[in-house]
Enzyme design. Structure first.
Site, PDB file in Angstrom:
ATOM      1  N   GLU A  44     -34.596  27.155  22.571  1.00 26.98           N
ATOM      2  CA  GLU A  44     -34.175  26.267  21.495  1.00 26.98           C
ATOM      3  C   GLU A  44     -33.799  24.910  22.092  1.00 26.98           C
ATOM      4  OE1 GLU A  44     -30.880  26.390  17.861  1.00 26.98           O
ATOM      5  OE2 GLU A  44     -30.439  27.429  19.752  1.00 26.98           O
ATOM      6  N   LYS A 119     -35.677  26.896  11.602  1.00 28.44           N
ATOM      7  CA  LYS A 119     -34.588  27.858  11.708  1.00 28.44           C
ATOM      8  C   LYS A 119     -33.936  28.103  10.353  1.00 28.44           C
ATOM      9  CE  LYS A 119     -30.340  28.463  14.437  1.00 28.44           C
ATOM     10  NZ  LYS A 119     -29.473  27.777  15.433  1.00 28.44           N
ATOM     11  N   CYS A 160     -32.287  31.508  17.811  1.00 27.43           N
ATOM     12  CA  CYS A 160     -30.861  31.595  18.133  1.00 27.43           C
ATOM     13  C   CYS A 160     -30.042  32.396  17.124  1.00 27.43           C
ATOM     14  CB  CYS A 160     -30.300  30.188  18.339  1.00 27.43           C
ATOM     15  SG  CYS A 160     -28.743  30.133  19.273  1.00 27.43           S
TER      16      CYS A 160
END
Length: 279
Positions: A44, A119, A160
């Protein structure tokens, strides 16, 4: 579709501008390709990591103008490899919303972007050690899960904090993911406590290989991230790991037939049932 895949995870400590980010990650990717990796995954925030608002805004570009993204497309084409940019922080392109997108980009060996994922889950928290994160202030969450297609089958894209949402990973596995990417810049306190156990849990639940390249160490903006990049097999076993926070390359050779073996042994993906909740 072949069942043998050589991968490499790139662990970084990404600087605060995209030009510096490319200079930091490029030699690691070259080393990975020289070691035989067919699919290379970065963490990320591969292009830059900067949470100070004025500096972040100065570093932010559109996807098609970001120096790191353009450089990584050219590098994938030069090396003839598949490259997953775990995420690039780029302008969202949504009119009236100044927040950025935290976007995974899958690049094919010709340098073309074949899949994008923004995300879904943003991380807002006040930690007991006094650290505070408000990702929602700067990142616009995505709206859709993405299963990317590769020569080795489906690659589920997550980033994440998505790791904490098992239903996302289950949906990707049920849609056909044999591999699930979890590029991350996990905070050090939560990473130390939860990183490995959650990655192994997601692999067991989905019967998929989980590939988790990470940021590690203390960054220019003061954040501290937990490295320990990890490859987990579909039975929950650790296939390969880095045991530190330093930039590096983690190689692994995967036998993807293990996915079908694990799912046949524990066919939980086929056993969902509707149910009522009694309160």
């Amino acid at each position: 579709m072949t069942d043998t895949l050589d991968i490499a995870l790139i662990q970084t400590r990404t600087p605060a501008t995209a030009a510096e980010g490319l200079a930091h990650v490029e030699p690691l990717i070259r080393r990975a390709a020289a070691g035989g990796a067919q699919l290379i995954l970065t963490p990320e925030g591969t292009n830059f990591l900067e949470q100070r608002r004025a500096l972040r805004d100065a570093a932010l570009s559109d996807e098609d103008a970001d120096p790191a993204v353009l450089g990584l497309q050219a590098l994938a084409a030069e090396l003839g490899v598949w490259l997953l940019v775990g995420s690039a922080i780029v302008r969202s392109g949504v009119e009236g919303d100044p927040r950025a997108a935290n976007r995974s980009l899958l690049i094919d060996p010709g340098g073309a972007i074949t899949a994008r994922y923004d995300k879904l889950h943003v991380f807002d928290v006040d930690l007991p050690n006094g650290e505070t994160y408000r990702e929602s202030a700067s990142i616009r969450p995505g709206e859709a899960a993405v299963l990317a297609q590769t020569p080795w089958g489906g690659l589920g894209l997550t980033i994440c904090y998505d790791l904490r949402f098992p239903h996302l990973h289950r949906a990707l596995a049920k849609a056909g993911a044999r591999l699930i990417a979890v590029p991350a810049a996990f905070t050090r306190p939560t990473g130390e406590a939860h990183w490995e156990v959650l990655l192994r849990a997601r692999a067991i639940e989905t019967g998929a290989f989980v590939l988790a390249p990470a940021q590690g160490g203390t960054h220019e903006d003061g954040r501290r991230t937990w490295g320990r990049s990890l490859v987990v097999g579909p039975w929950g076993e650790v296939v390969a790991r880095l045991d530190h926070d330093e930039p590096g390359v983690l190689h692994a050779r995967l036998d993807l037939s293990a996915v079908e073996t694990a799912r046949a042994s524990v066919p939980a993906l086929r056993h969902d049932r509707d149910f009522d909740l009694i309160l």
